[in-house]
Structures are given as structure tokens and as C-alpha cells.
Design a protein around this motif. Sequence first.
Motif, PDB file in Angstrom:
ATOM      1  N   ARG A  10       5.167  15.956  -9.327  1.00  9.92           N
ATOM      2  CA  ARG A  10       6.244  15.828 -10.066  1.00  9.92           C
ATOM      3  C   ARG A  10       6.902  14.620  -8.972  1.00  9.92           C
ATOM      4  N   SER A  11       7.370  14.406  -8.027  1.00 12.61           N
ATOM      5  CA  SER A  11       7.426  13.981  -7.181  1.00 12.61           C
ATOM      6  C   SER A  11       7.261  12.349  -7.667  1.00 12.61           C
ATOM      7  N   ALA A  12       6.379  11.827  -7.572  1.00 11.47           N
ATOM      8  CA  ALA A  12       5.389  10.901  -8.375  1.00 11.47           C
ATOM      9  C   ALA A  12       5.741  10.305  -9.876  1.00 11.47           C
ATOM     10  N   THR A  13       5.305  11.590 -10.595  1.00 11.04           N
ATOM     11  CA  THR A  13       5.674  10.863 -12.118  1.00 11.04           C
ATOM     12  C   THR A  13       7.123  10.487 -12.026  1.00 11.04           C
ATOM     13  N   SER A  14       7.905  11.283 -12.124  1.00 10.80           N
ATOM     14  CA  SER A  14       9.145  11.331 -12.268  1.00 10.80           C
ATOM     15  C   SER A  14      10.301  10.144 -11.026  1.00 10.80           C
ATOM     16  N   LEU A  15       8.871   9.141 -10.129  1.00  9.76           N
ATOM     17  CA  LEU A  15       9.672   7.885  -9.660  1.00  9.76           C
ATOM     18  C   LEU A  15      10.484   8.169  -8.344  1.00  9.76           C
ATOM     19  N   LYS A  16      10.808   9.559  -7.991  1.00 16.24           N
ATOM     20  CA  LYS A  16      12.092   9.590  -6.909  1.00 16.24           C
ATOM     21  C   LYS A  16      11.681   9.517  -5.740  1.00 16.24           C
ATOM     22  N   LEU A  17      10.223  10.407  -6.011  1.00 14.53           N
ATOM     23  CA  LEU A  17       9.560   9.246  -4.251  1.00 14.53           C
ATOM     24  C   LEU A  17       9.263   7.920  -4.395  1.00 14.53           C
ATOM     25  N   LEU A  18       9.195   7.237  -5.264  1.00  9.53           N
ATOM     26  CA  LEU A  18       9.672   5.592  -4.714  1.00  9.53           C
ATOM     27  C   LEU A  18      10.759   4.988  -4.614  1.00  9.53           C
ATOM     28  N   TYR A  19      11.406   5.996  -5.391  1.00  7.52           N
ATOM     29  CA  TYR A  19      12.796   5.380  -5.032  1.00  7.52           C
ATOM     30  C   TYR A  19      12.793   6.177  -3.744  1.00  7.52           C
ATOM     31  N   ALA A  20      13.345   6.719  -3.108  1.00  2.00           N
ATOM     32  CA  ALA A  20      13.342   7.320  -1.846  1.00  2.00           C
ATOM     33  C   ALA A  20      12.472   6.995  -0.741  1.00  2.00           C
ATOM     34  N   VAL A  76       1.000  -1.220  -0.232  1.00  2.00           N
ATOM     35  CA  VAL A  76      -0.160  -0.081  -0.266  1.00  2.00           C
ATOM     36  C   VAL A  76       1.085   1.190  -0.229  1.00  2.00           C
ATOM     37  N   LEU A  77       2.448   1.188   0.702  1.00  2.00           N
ATOM     38  CA  LEU A  77       3.042   2.290   0.781  1.00  2.00           C
ATOM     39  C   LEU A  77       3.605   2.201  -0.674  1.00  2.00           C
ATOM     40  N   LEU A  78       3.580   1.462  -1.081  1.00  2.00           N
ATOM     41  CA  LEU A  78       4.689   1.838  -2.198  1.00  2.00           C
ATOM     42  C   LEU A  78       3.973   2.427  -3.283  1.00  2.00           C
ATOM     43  N   LEU A  79       2.342   1.566  -3.554  1.00  2.00           N
ATOM     44  CA  LEU A  79       1.302   1.948  -4.625  1.00  2.00           C
ATOM     45  C   LEU A  79       1.207   3.962  -4.336  1.00  2.00           C
ATOM     46  N   ARG A  80       1.237   4.066  -2.794  1.00  2.00           N
ATOM     47  CA  ARG A  80       0.810   5.334  -2.480  1.00  2.00           C
ATOM     48  C   ARG A  80       1.679   6.535  -2.841  1.00  2.00           C
ATOM     49  N   ILE A  94      11.441   3.762  -0.870  1.00  2.00           N
ATOM     50  CA  ILE A  94      12.380   2.296  -0.629  1.00  2.00           C
ATOM     51  C   ILE A  94      13.568   2.280   0.339  1.00  2.00           C
ATOM     52  N   LEU A  95      13.893   3.292  -0.053  1.00  2.00           N
ATOM     53  CA  LEU A  95      15.220   3.303   0.461  1.00  2.00           C
ATOM     54  C   LEU A  95      15.188   3.939   2.419  1.00  2.00           C
ATOM     55  N   LEU A  96      14.196   4.767   2.093  1.00  2.00           N
ATOM     56  CA  LEU A  96      13.571   5.029   3.487  1.00  2.00           C
ATOM     57  C   LEU A  96      13.129   4.445   4.452  1.00  2.00           C
ATOM     58  N   MET A  97      12.093   3.349   3.585  1.00  2.00           N
ATOM     59  CA  MET A  97      11.538   2.076   5.088  1.00  2.00           C
ATOM     60  C   MET A  97      12.497   1.172   5.752  1.00  2.00           C
ATOM     61  N   LYS A  98      14.329   0.864   4.596  1.00  2.00           N
ATOM     62  CA  LYS A  98      14.792   0.481   4.972  1.00  2.00           C
ATOM     63  C   LYS A  98      15.970   0.512   6.592  1.00  2.00           C
TER      64      LYS A  98
END
Length: 429
Positions: A103-113, A90-94, A115-119
Motif C-alpha cells: 500500500r505504501s507503493a500503490t498509494s504513491l506515498k512512498l514515491l512522494y516521501a 533506480v531508487l525511484l523505480l524501487r 523524493i522529499l528525503l532525497m533532498k
Amino acid sequence: MKVAIFVDRFPVISETFILNQITGLIERGHEVEIYSIYTNKAGNLAKVHPDVKTYRLLEQTYCAEVPDNFLLRALKGFGLLLANFYKKPVLLLRSLNIFKYSRSATSLKLLYATILLMKRQTTYDVIHCQFGHLGLMAMALRELGVLQGKLITHFRGSDISKYIQQVGEDAYEPLFKTGDLFLSNCDFFKRRLVKLGCEENKIIVFGSGIDCSRFRFSPRYPHPDGRIKIVTTGRLVEKKGVEYGIRAVTKLANTYPNIEYNIVGDGPLLKELQQLIQILKVEHSVHLIGRKQQQELIELLNNSHIFIAPCVTAKDGNQDAPVNTLKEAMAMGLPVVSTQHGGIPELVEDGISGFLVPERDADALAEKLGYLIAHSEVWPEMGQAGRAYVEQHYNLDQLNDYLVEIYKQLLNQEIYSQNKLPALDGMVG
């Protein structure tokens, strides 16, 4: 305090203003972790500031490793999504919600960030974003629940000029509502933030400081052999206006054959500027000498007489705050010639520490340069005035103390207003 610093890339040799804040916080006993969004370029790691190694900052840097190429970014992002989807679907889809995060989502930068912060353990006292668009990113990460802390966004130039022209004047509207505090490099950009809808009592003018002890003052006098050494430092991009510096020196080259103009920096306009030098036939006077580390730059400034910063508003809207290269030159005693651009008039006192001319006016630049060359007796007085102004308004140690005080008051949930800001005598802000 535990502080997260968000940057596009780290380290970047031209961004000593960010490095100075990081090392200042560490010296004051605070824990700093650095979050870098993009995959660093090999060139950025080839030459790094000595403090990066001294403070072992790469060990405290976490990179989302977002590729610059969007196709590669999309392919790698899809792989990361598949590999991590089972953990928090759910988090990743959000994080891909383009309607909410744009733009944070369309650029995919939010997805990458995300995943980084999940860890990681990502609770901080302060989250300090070094440019406006990174404030939007951290705002989204905080809403997603993978990042906690008071959010400070630092506006520095292109993020409040070029970015607005590209994205629109409502670009920061959500951030203005949810961000805890905003810093601007100068009054010029503070006024723009207010015009864009930010509450004035949430903004502090906070200039970039320099370590004046590294830039030792020396009065300037003519060289015995008559040589006049002029210098410009900065990235070779449109807003630095290097073209106009070259054209101004060209106008003086016949009258002053011993003139020498050294341009420090690299960037996308390198070939264009090389061609301009050849067309104007001033290869004997004008030299593009590439990027330099700080100590190399200090040596060059120490052996120069006049500094010029012919900054202009770029066609894409990009503008500068009071630039650190100007502060460094002024601290070392060089009289300066710059332009009535962005926040620069808040640094250079026209007729006192140097001269200001209109943007894109090579004739006016040449006139003021010619005056300084012909009247070397004013160099020491102008240099002393510049040094005094930089020491009073842009002293790095005092500004780093001020930053810590800002953090503390924010954590104590002080209500910021013009009569409650942490005050240091003579400091910007």
C-alpha cells in the motif's frame, strides 16, 4: 539526540498527544524534525495550538505534499517522477515496487516521501512514527537508503483496529521483523500486537501524557440555580459514540429540565447528529458547539459538572486507547461516565473516578448519569480520585523523561525485556 517524527499531517489540533512529545523532546535539548505526509488542510492551519507557534514548529516541518484526491496525486506524482528521475532512477523505480511495499507503493506515498528525503540529510538517532502505517512507510524508506536511524513505531488506536480490519492481520508482519521497538498506548493494544505476531519483548506500553499543570483541579459542586452541565469532547466520528450520549441525555431531559449537554468537536457526523437532536426535540438541552482551542476547552471544562465519553467500536473496527480528553476532564476534577471500550477501563476506575457501562447502551448511560445528577455529594471524591490517577499514570513531564530514557537505551542497544525496561514509579509501562 536527533529525532525524526513521522505524522500524517501537522499540525492537527486534536493531536495534542503528538505535539506534547515533540515539545517535550525540544525542552530536553534534543533536535526534532517533523515529516508530514499529506498536504495540510486549510482548516488544520486556521486553529493551531499555541505551542506550534511558540516552538516555531512549522519551520521544522517537512511535508511530502501528497494530495488526498488520488487522481491529483497520480498526476502530480507523475510530474515529480519525471522531474527527479535523472537524479536517482533506480531508487525511484524501487519506491514504486508494489510487490515489496504494498500500500505504501500503490498509494504513491512512498514515491512522494522518497523524493522529499532525497533532498535532505536524513540520518537520525531515532525515527519515531506516530501511527503503525507510518512505521511501514519509514521501514520502506530505511530499506531504500534515504532514511537512517533506529525505528520506533507508536500504535495508538485506529492503526491497530480499523487498519487491521481493512488490510488484514498480516499488515504489519514485515515491520514486526525489522522495526527496532514498538510502543502501544495501552495494555489492550499491546495484547493485540502480540496476537498479531509482534515479539512481546519489543513492546513497551507507553500512554499519552497530559500537562496536569494546565488542567487545574477544582472539586465539583452543584450550581446554585440547579443547572447541570455535562460535556463531551472529541471528533464527531462513530467510535466516539456521541449519538448514545445524546440519547442518554434525552432520557433525562424531562426529569432534569435544567440539564445542559455541550458537545465539543467537528467531524463527518455533524449533520447526522444535528438531525438526531432535532428529531429527539432536545435543542434546548443539547448543543453542538464545534472545535475549540485548548484554552477554550479548559474554560468549558472548568464550568462543567460531569464528563461523558460514550465510546464504541465502530463498524469499521476502529477503537480507542485511553483518550486524552477523558484524562483532561479527570485531571480537572470532573466525575466521568464512559464505556467498557478498548483501553478506557485502564484509565477510568469503575465506581471510583466514575462509571463504565457497556458500549451502545443509552439506557445504562442514562442510569449512571442520573445517579450522578441525583448524588452530587459523590462528585468531589470521584473527581479527586480521577485527578490522583491521572497524575500518577499520565504525568506528561515524567512520560517525556521516560521517552528520552527509552531512546537512550535503544541507542545503547539494550535488550528490552520486562525486567530491563526503564522504570518510573507508578507510570504506565
